[in-house]
Design a protein around this motif. Sequence first.
Motif, PDB file in Angstrom:
ATOM      1  N   VAL A 146     -14.982  -8.271  10.520  1.00  0.00           N
ATOM      2  CA  VAL A 146     -14.426  -6.958  10.322  1.00  0.00           C
ATOM      3  C   VAL A 146     -12.928  -7.159   9.796  1.00  0.00           C
ATOM      4  O   VAL A 146     -12.129  -8.000   9.818  1.00  0.00           O
ATOM      5  CB  VAL A 146     -14.185  -6.217  11.734  1.00  0.00           C
ATOM      6  CG1 VAL A 146     -15.562  -5.640  12.177  1.00  0.00           C
ATOM      7  CG2 VAL A 146     -13.366  -7.158  12.549  1.00  0.00           C
ATOM      8  N   ILE A 147     -12.621  -6.006   8.828  1.00  0.00           N
ATOM      9  CA  ILE A 147     -11.514  -5.992   8.147  1.00  0.00           C
ATOM     10  C   ILE A 147     -10.679  -4.794   8.246  1.00  0.00           C
ATOM     11  O   ILE A 147     -11.315  -3.614   8.443  1.00  0.00           O
ATOM     12  CB  ILE A 147     -11.531  -6.188   6.640  1.00  0.00           C
ATOM     13  CG1 ILE A 147     -12.581  -7.545   6.280  1.00  0.00           C
ATOM     14  CG2 ILE A 147     -10.450  -6.133   5.829  1.00  0.00           C
ATOM     15  CD1 ILE A 147     -13.128  -7.578   4.769  1.00  0.00           C
ATOM     16  N   TRP A 148      -9.472  -4.790   8.586  1.00  0.00           N
ATOM     17  CA  TRP A 148      -8.643  -3.485   9.028  1.00  0.00           C
ATOM     18  C   TRP A 148      -7.331  -3.651   8.358  1.00  0.00           C
ATOM     19  O   TRP A 148      -6.995  -4.715   8.194  1.00  0.00           O
ATOM     20  CB  TRP A 148      -8.513  -3.339  10.672  1.00  0.00           C
ATOM     21  CG  TRP A 148      -7.839  -4.254  11.238  1.00  0.00           C
ATOM     22  CD1 TRP A 148      -6.355  -4.309  11.642  1.00  0.00           C
ATOM     23  CD2 TRP A 148      -8.322  -5.547  11.689  1.00  0.00           C
ATOM     24  NE1 TRP A 148      -5.968  -5.537  12.157  1.00  0.00           N
ATOM     25  CE2 TRP A 148      -7.133  -6.274  12.293  1.00  0.00           C
ATOM     26  CE3 TRP A 148      -9.380  -6.225  11.873  1.00  0.00           C
ATOM     27  CZ2 TRP A 148      -7.090  -7.426  12.887  1.00  0.00           C
ATOM     28  CZ3 TRP A 148      -9.363  -7.802  12.493  1.00  0.00           C
ATOM     29  CH2 TRP A 148      -8.381  -8.272  12.855  1.00  0.00           C
ATOM     30  N   GLU A 149      -6.563  -2.507   8.292  1.00  0.00           N
ATOM     31  CA  GLU A 149      -5.437  -2.461   7.816  1.00  0.00           C
ATOM     32  C   GLU A 149      -4.351  -2.163   9.009  1.00  0.00           C
ATOM     33  O   GLU A 149      -4.504  -1.283   9.628  1.00  0.00           O
ATOM     34  CB  GLU A 149      -5.125  -1.468   6.737  1.00  0.00           C
ATOM     35  CG  GLU A 149      -5.980  -1.769   5.610  1.00  0.00           C
ATOM     36  CD  GLU A 149      -5.863  -0.483   4.681  1.00  0.00           C
ATOM     37  OE1 GLU A 149      -5.594   0.725   4.974  1.00  0.00           O
ATOM     38  OE2 GLU A 149      -6.362  -0.650   3.266  1.00  0.00           O
ATOM     39  N   ASN A 150      -3.416  -2.914   8.973  1.00  0.00           N
ATOM     40  CA  ASN A 150      -2.204  -2.732  10.232  1.00  0.00           C
ATOM     41  C   ASN A 150      -1.483  -1.586   9.807  1.00  0.00           C
ATOM     42  O   ASN A 150      -1.055  -0.887  10.819  1.00  0.00           O
ATOM     43  CB  ASN A 150      -1.501  -4.045  10.253  1.00  0.00           C
ATOM     44  CG  ASN A 150      -2.229  -5.182  10.968  1.00  0.00           C
ATOM     45  OD1 ASN A 150      -2.766  -5.075  12.313  1.00  0.00           O
ATOM     46  ND2 ASN A 150      -2.510  -6.486  10.402  1.00  0.00           N
ATOM     47  N   ILE A 151      -1.263  -1.318   8.476  1.00  0.00           N
ATOM     48  CA  ILE A 151      -0.650  -0.103   8.034  1.00  0.00           C
ATOM     49  C   ILE A 151      -1.690   0.675   7.272  1.00  0.00           C
ATOM     50  O   ILE A 151      -1.907   0.249   6.226  1.00  0.00           O
ATOM     51  CB  ILE A 151       0.737  -0.334   7.260  1.00  0.00           C
ATOM     52  CG1 ILE A 151       1.662  -1.337   8.119  1.00  0.00           C
ATOM     53  CG2 ILE A 151       1.266   0.971   6.734  1.00  0.00           C
ATOM     54  CD1 ILE A 151       2.836  -1.465   7.147  1.00  0.00           C
ATOM     55  N   ILE A 152      -2.127   2.011   7.758  1.00  0.00           N
ATOM     56  CA  ILE A 152      -3.310   2.321   7.230  1.00  0.00           C
ATOM     57  C   ILE A 152      -2.752   2.792   5.651  1.00  0.00           C
ATOM     58  O   ILE A 152      -1.659   3.253   5.598  1.00  0.00           O
ATOM     59  CB  ILE A 152      -3.667   3.768   7.974  1.00  0.00           C
ATOM     60  CG1 ILE A 152      -3.937   3.375   9.381  1.00  0.00           C
ATOM     61  CG2 ILE A 152      -4.782   4.449   6.931  1.00  0.00           C
ATOM     62  CD1 ILE A 152      -5.135   2.552   9.530  1.00  0.00           C
ATOM     63  N   GLY A 153      -3.689   2.588   4.725  1.00  0.00           N
ATOM     64  CA  GLY A 153      -3.427   2.803   3.366  1.00  0.00           C
ATOM     65  C   GLY A 153      -2.505   1.769   2.555  1.00  0.00           C
ATOM     66  O   GLY A 153      -2.238   1.858   1.426  1.00  0.00           O
ATOM     67  N   ASN A 154      -2.488   0.691   3.443  1.00  0.00           N
ATOM     68  CA  ASN A 154      -1.550  -0.535   2.608  1.00  0.00           C
ATOM     69  C   ASN A 154      -2.430  -1.746   2.771  1.00  0.00           C
ATOM     70  O   ASN A 154      -2.550  -2.444   3.917  1.00  0.00           O
ATOM     71  CB  ASN A 154      -0.186  -0.759   3.380  1.00  0.00           C
ATOM     72  CG  ASN A 154       0.579  -1.897   2.821  1.00  0.00           C
ATOM     73  OD1 ASN A 154       0.255  -2.531   1.956  1.00  0.00           O
ATOM     74  ND2 ASN A 154       1.766  -1.982   3.295  1.00  0.00           N
ATOM     75  N   GLY A 155      -3.073  -1.889   1.442  1.00  0.00           N
ATOM     76  CA  GLY A 155      -3.879  -2.967   1.501  1.00  0.00           C
ATOM     77  C   GLY A 155      -3.291  -4.401   1.480  1.00  0.00           C
ATOM     78  O   GLY A 155      -4.037  -5.268   1.878  1.00  0.00           O
ATOM     79  N   TRP A 156      -2.116  -4.471   1.343  1.00  0.00           N
ATOM     80  CA  TRP A 156      -1.418  -5.754   1.740  1.00  0.00           C
ATOM     81  C   TRP A 156      -1.391  -6.027   3.085  1.00  0.00           C
ATOM     82  O   TRP A 156      -1.161  -7.258   3.718  1.00  0.00           O
ATOM     83  CB  TRP A 156      -0.041  -5.825   1.016  1.00  0.00           C
ATOM     84  CG  TRP A 156      -0.034  -5.873  -0.372  1.00  0.00           C
ATOM     85  CD1 TRP A 156       0.186  -4.543  -1.176  1.00  0.00           C
ATOM     86  CD2 TRP A 156      -0.352  -6.827  -1.261  1.00  0.00           C
ATOM     87  NE1 TRP A 156       0.025  -5.035  -2.525  1.00  0.00           N
ATOM     88  CE2 TRP A 156      -0.302  -6.313  -2.452  1.00  0.00           C
ATOM     89  CE3 TRP A 156      -0.488  -8.182  -0.973  1.00  0.00           C
ATOM     90  CZ2 TRP A 156      -0.396  -7.036  -3.623  1.00  0.00           C
ATOM     91  CZ3 TRP A 156      -0.501  -9.182  -2.280  1.00  0.00           C
ATOM     92  CH2 TRP A 156      -0.707  -8.471  -3.319  1.00  0.00           C
ATOM     93  N   SER A 157      -1.358  -5.186   4.111  1.00  0.00           N
ATOM     94  CA  SER A 157      -1.429  -5.157   5.367  1.00  0.00           C
ATOM     95  C   SER A 157      -2.884  -5.443   6.038  1.00  0.00           C
ATOM     96  O   SER A 157      -3.150  -5.538   7.448  1.00  0.00           O
ATOM     97  CB  SER A 157      -0.687  -4.087   6.216  1.00  0.00           C
ATOM     98  OG  SER A 157      -1.896  -2.983   6.167  1.00  0.00           O
ATOM     99  N   SER A 158      -3.777  -5.741   5.191  1.00  0.00           N
ATOM    100  CA  SER A 158      -5.008  -6.005   5.538  1.00  0.00           C
ATOM    101  C   SER A 158      -5.365  -7.373   6.456  1.00  0.00           C
ATOM    102  O   SER A 158      -4.443  -8.510   6.198  1.00  0.00           O
ATOM    103  CB  SER A 158      -6.150  -6.216   4.686  1.00  0.00           C
ATOM    104  OG  SER A 158      -6.225  -5.081   4.000  1.00  0.00           O
ATOM    105  N   GLN A 159      -6.055  -7.322   7.400  1.00  0.00           N
ATOM    106  CA  GLN A 159      -6.389  -8.602   8.459  1.00  0.00           C
ATOM    107  C   GLN A 159      -7.916  -8.611   8.538  1.00  0.00           C
ATOM    108  O   GLN A 159      -8.642  -7.488   8.749  1.00  0.00           O
ATOM    109  CB  GLN A 159      -5.354  -8.229   9.784  1.00  0.00           C
ATOM    110  CG  GLN A 159      -5.136  -9.518  10.301  1.00  0.00           C
ATOM    111  CD  GLN A 159      -4.200  -9.542  11.530  1.00  0.00           C
ATOM    112  OE1 GLN A 159      -3.562  -8.397  11.665  1.00  0.00           O
ATOM    113  NE2 GLN A 159      -4.183 -10.353  12.484  1.00  0.00           N
ATOM    114  N   SER A 160      -8.455  -9.612   8.857  1.00  0.00           N
ATOM    115  CA  SER A 160      -9.798  -9.858   9.370  1.00  0.00           C
ATOM    116  C   SER A 160      -9.809 -10.871  10.317  1.00  0.00           C
ATOM    117  O   SER A 160      -9.219 -11.796  10.791  1.00  0.00           O
ATOM    118  CB  SER A 160     -10.659 -10.379   8.229  1.00  0.00           C
ATOM    119  OG  SER A 160     -10.171 -11.511   7.501  1.00  0.00           O
TER     120      SER A 160
END
Length: 101
Positions: A52-66
Amino acid sequence: MSIINGARTPHGSPGDRPQGNVPVIVRLALDDGTELWRPGRANRWRDGCVLVIWENIIGNGWSSQSAWLHERDVTRAIAGPSELLTPQWRELPRWTTGAGH
């Protein structure tokens, strides 16, 4: 804080190409004893595990984690009787317009 409910990487490889981009709700158990529920995307799955991939700050792709998680920690929806879910829904943190929403 670290995620403690991460699954082992499944045996073999699902390949380099994503298998999907399925909207999901992800349950992350943290090492401080709390849980964090995030919207995410199921990208690959195999042997009872889901990448799974999610954003820690919604709308900020740089904050993505998996992470690879057990399939029991990934769902498409939360459903149940209103009398059980409504009180819990009211206790959830609310959307804010500031950073970290």
